[in-house]
Design a protein around this motif. Structure first.
Motif, PDB file in Angstrom:
ATOM      1  N   SER A  53      -7.805  -9.329  13.825  1.00 16.92           N
ATOM      2  CA  SER A  53      -8.212 -10.342  14.801  1.00 16.92           C
ATOM      3  C   SER A  53      -9.404  -9.926  15.635  1.00 16.92           C
ATOM      4  N   GLY A  54      -9.846  -8.669  15.519  1.00 13.58           N
ATOM      5  CA  GLY A  54     -11.023  -8.211  16.247  1.00 13.58           C
ATOM      6  C   GLY A  54     -10.739  -7.951  17.715  1.00 13.58           C
ATOM      7  N   GLY A  55     -11.836  -7.824  18.481  1.00  5.39           N
ATOM      8  CA  GLY A  55     -11.715  -7.656  19.918  1.00  5.39           C
ATOM      9  C   GLY A  55     -12.062  -6.278  20.440  1.00  5.39           C
ATOM     10  N   GLN A  56     -12.069  -5.266  19.570  1.00  3.52           N
ATOM     11  CA  GLN A  56     -12.438  -3.937  20.056  1.00  3.52           C
ATOM     12  C   GLN A  56     -13.899  -3.930  20.487  1.00  3.52           C
ATOM     13  N   ARG A  57     -14.197  -3.158  21.548  1.00  2.75           N
ATOM     14  CA  ARG A  57     -15.536  -3.111  22.123  1.00  2.75           C
ATOM     15  C   ARG A  57     -16.195  -1.775  21.784  1.00  2.75           C
ATOM     16  N   PHE A  58     -17.476  -1.842  21.423  1.00  3.80           N
ATOM     17  CA  PHE A  58     -18.217  -0.652  21.024  1.00  3.80           C
ATOM     18  C   PHE A  58     -19.516  -0.567  21.819  1.00  3.80           C
ATOM     19  N   PRO A  59     -19.537   0.269  22.870  1.00  2.00           N
ATOM     20  CA  PRO A  59     -20.750   0.394  23.681  1.00  2.00           C
ATOM     21  C   PRO A  59     -21.850   1.136  22.936  1.00  2.00           C
ATOM     22  N   HIS A 116     -11.423  -3.621  13.332  1.00  2.00           N
ATOM     23  CA  HIS A 116     -11.090  -5.046  13.398  1.00  2.00           C
ATOM     24  C   HIS A 116      -9.634  -5.340  13.763  1.00  2.00           C
ATOM     25  N   ALA A 117      -8.756  -4.340  13.730  1.00  2.00           N
ATOM     26  CA  ALA A 117      -7.404  -4.538  14.253  1.00  2.00           C
ATOM     27  C   ALA A 117      -7.421  -4.273  15.753  1.00  2.00           C
ATOM     28  N   ALA A 118      -6.359  -4.643  16.428  1.00  2.00           N
ATOM     29  CA  ALA A 118      -6.257  -4.373  17.860  1.00  2.00           C
ATOM     30  C   ALA A 118      -6.337  -2.867  18.097  1.00  2.00           C
ATOM     31  N   ASP A 119      -6.888  -2.491  19.232  1.00  2.00           N
ATOM     32  CA  ASP A 119      -7.151  -1.086  19.534  1.00  2.00           C
ATOM     33  C   ASP A 119      -5.894  -0.228  19.457  1.00  2.00           C
ATOM     34  N   ASP A 120      -4.762  -0.759  19.858  1.00  2.00           N
ATOM     35  CA  ASP A 120      -3.514   0.005  19.879  1.00  2.00           C
ATOM     36  C   ASP A 120      -2.578  -0.355  18.733  1.00  2.00           C
ATOM     37  N   ALA A 121      -3.098  -1.011  17.711  1.00  2.00           N
ATOM     38  CA  ALA A 121      -2.254  -1.476  16.603  1.00  2.00           C
ATOM     39  C   ALA A 121      -1.723  -0.308  15.785  1.00  2.00           C
ATOM     40  N   THR A 122      -0.485  -0.433  15.361  1.00  2.00           N
ATOM     41  CA  THR A 122       0.125   0.549  14.464  1.00  2.00           C
ATOM     42  C   THR A 122       0.898  -0.205  13.381  1.00  2.00           C
ATOM     43  N   GLY A 123       1.208   0.491  12.307  1.00  2.00           N
ATOM     44  CA  GLY A 123       2.010  -0.100  11.239  1.00  2.00           C
ATOM     45  C   GLY A 123       1.390  -1.360  10.668  1.00  2.00           C
ATOM     46  N   ALA A 124       2.212  -2.374  10.445  1.00  2.00           N
ATOM     47  CA  ALA A 124       1.748  -3.621   9.835  1.00  2.00           C
ATOM     48  C   ALA A 124       0.738  -4.353  10.705  1.00  2.00           C
ATOM     49  N   ALA A 125       0.746  -4.080  12.009  1.00  2.00           N
ATOM     50  CA  ALA A 125      -0.205  -4.743  12.907  1.00  2.00           C
ATOM     51  C   ALA A 125      -1.647  -4.353  12.603  1.00  2.00           C
ATOM     52  N   ARG A 126      -1.836  -3.251  11.889  1.00  2.00           N
ATOM     53  CA  ARG A 126      -3.194  -2.833  11.536  1.00  2.00           C
ATOM     54  C   ARG A 126      -3.795  -3.718  10.446  1.00  2.00           C
ATOM     55  N   LEU A 127      -2.983  -4.569   9.865  1.00  2.00           N
ATOM     56  CA  LEU A 127      -3.484  -5.498   8.852  1.00  2.00           C
ATOM     57  C   LEU A 127      -3.846  -6.859   9.454  1.00  2.00           C
TER      58      LEU A 127
END
Length: 295
Positions: free
Chosen positions: A69-75, A55-66
């Motif tokens: 916002s969603g958006g990752q795609r899972f085929p 549910h975090a951005a695909d390239d999120a690190t550190g505090a951004a992992r909290l």
């Protein structure tokens, strides 16, 4: 006319059975009234459950992992599923949810409006989690930042757009207990809980049947990568020959005993596992070593 009447009765009976079998399962608010959440304990559940990995951005690190916002795609073979915004935003996320709404979503795969979620969301694993852990997780969730990024729609085609039919999938695939049975040590039992319930490792490392459910007869035996590129490795002791200490070290820093490094989605999993106590990583290793061989 009699045949038409019988056909109509049969159709009505089948329709009624369909609605009964596919009805959502829910927990009521009163069932949670005696539980009090602890955000500190909930943070540990958050990392063990891998919530940021999807549910975090695909390239999120550190505090951004909290920032969930969603958006990752899972085929998948059934279409591409897109992780939704599950931040505490009251409009674009789940900030308006109650504790019961949260537990129903996480453990039963049902939204506040009564609609089934797709099982790309691993609620069938979380169903095995302790209710107290879910209450603690919700307490921590409410401390997380809000994001106003709208959720993107899933990319699936008919008949998979019929959400009610997911109730049939649930009837086939919701677990009635843990896979690894028998007398376990304390570490093995803790590892089983982490692997089979919270961390839902089997979602990637176990093959699936034609309906997309996990083939529990080949538990942790490896599986095709959902991206269509390569395979996800087996974790049974006949295939993963690392020691328990080596497994625990890999879950902490992502380096294999041969000094290779984790790649793909496993990078995010390692970030989660590194947030846990060393005892939990060792417990996961003890569980994996207790699994029966996959051959």
């Amino acid at each position: 006319m009699r045949l038409l009447a019988l056909a109509a009765i049969l159709a009505a009976a089948l329709l009624g059975a369909f609605f009964v079998l596919t009805a959502p399962t829910r927990v009521e608010t009163a069932e949670l009234a005696a539980l009090t959440g602890d955000a500190t304990r909930g943070e540990a559940v958050f990392w063990a459950a891998g919530c940021a990995s999807c549910h975090a951005a695909d390239d999120a690190t550190g505090a951004a992992r909290l920032v969930l916002s969603g958006g990752q795609r899972f085929p998948s073979d059934f279409g591409t599923f897109v992780a939704p915004n599950v931040s505490m935003h009251p409009e674009f996320g789940i900030g308006a949810w109650s504790q019961a709404d949260f537990v129903n979503a996480v453990q039963h795969g049902v939204g506040p409006e009564g609609r089934h979620y797709y099982p790309a969301f691993p609620y069938s694993a979380y169903a095995l989690a302790e209710r107290q852990d879910m209450t603690d997780l919700w307490a921590f969730w409410q401390t997380l930042p809000a994001s106003d990024v709208p959720s993107a729609p899933h990319e699936v085609s008919f008949p998979f757009t019929i959400r009610r039919g997911i109730g049939l999938w649930n009837a086939l695939h919701m677990p009635d207990g843990f896979v690894l049975q028998g007398e376990l040590t304390e570490d093995q039992a803790r590892g089983r809980y982490l692997v089979e319930a919270l961390a839902h490792c089997a979602e990637c490392h176990t093959p699936r049947d034609a309906t997309g459910g996990l083939d529990r007869t080949r538990w942790m035996a490896g599986a095709p990568d959902p991206s269509g590129r390569g395979t996800v490795p087996a974790l049974t002791p006949d295939r993963l020959r690392w020691s328990e200490a080596e497994i625990a070290a890999y879950l902490n820093d992502g380096f294999t005993p041969d000094f290779d490094s984790a790649g793909g989605h496993m990078v995010s999993v390692i970030r989660n596992m590194a947030m846990l106590p060393e005892a939990d990583r060792l417990a996961i290793a003890a569980y994996l070593k207790a699994l029966p061989p996959s051959d």
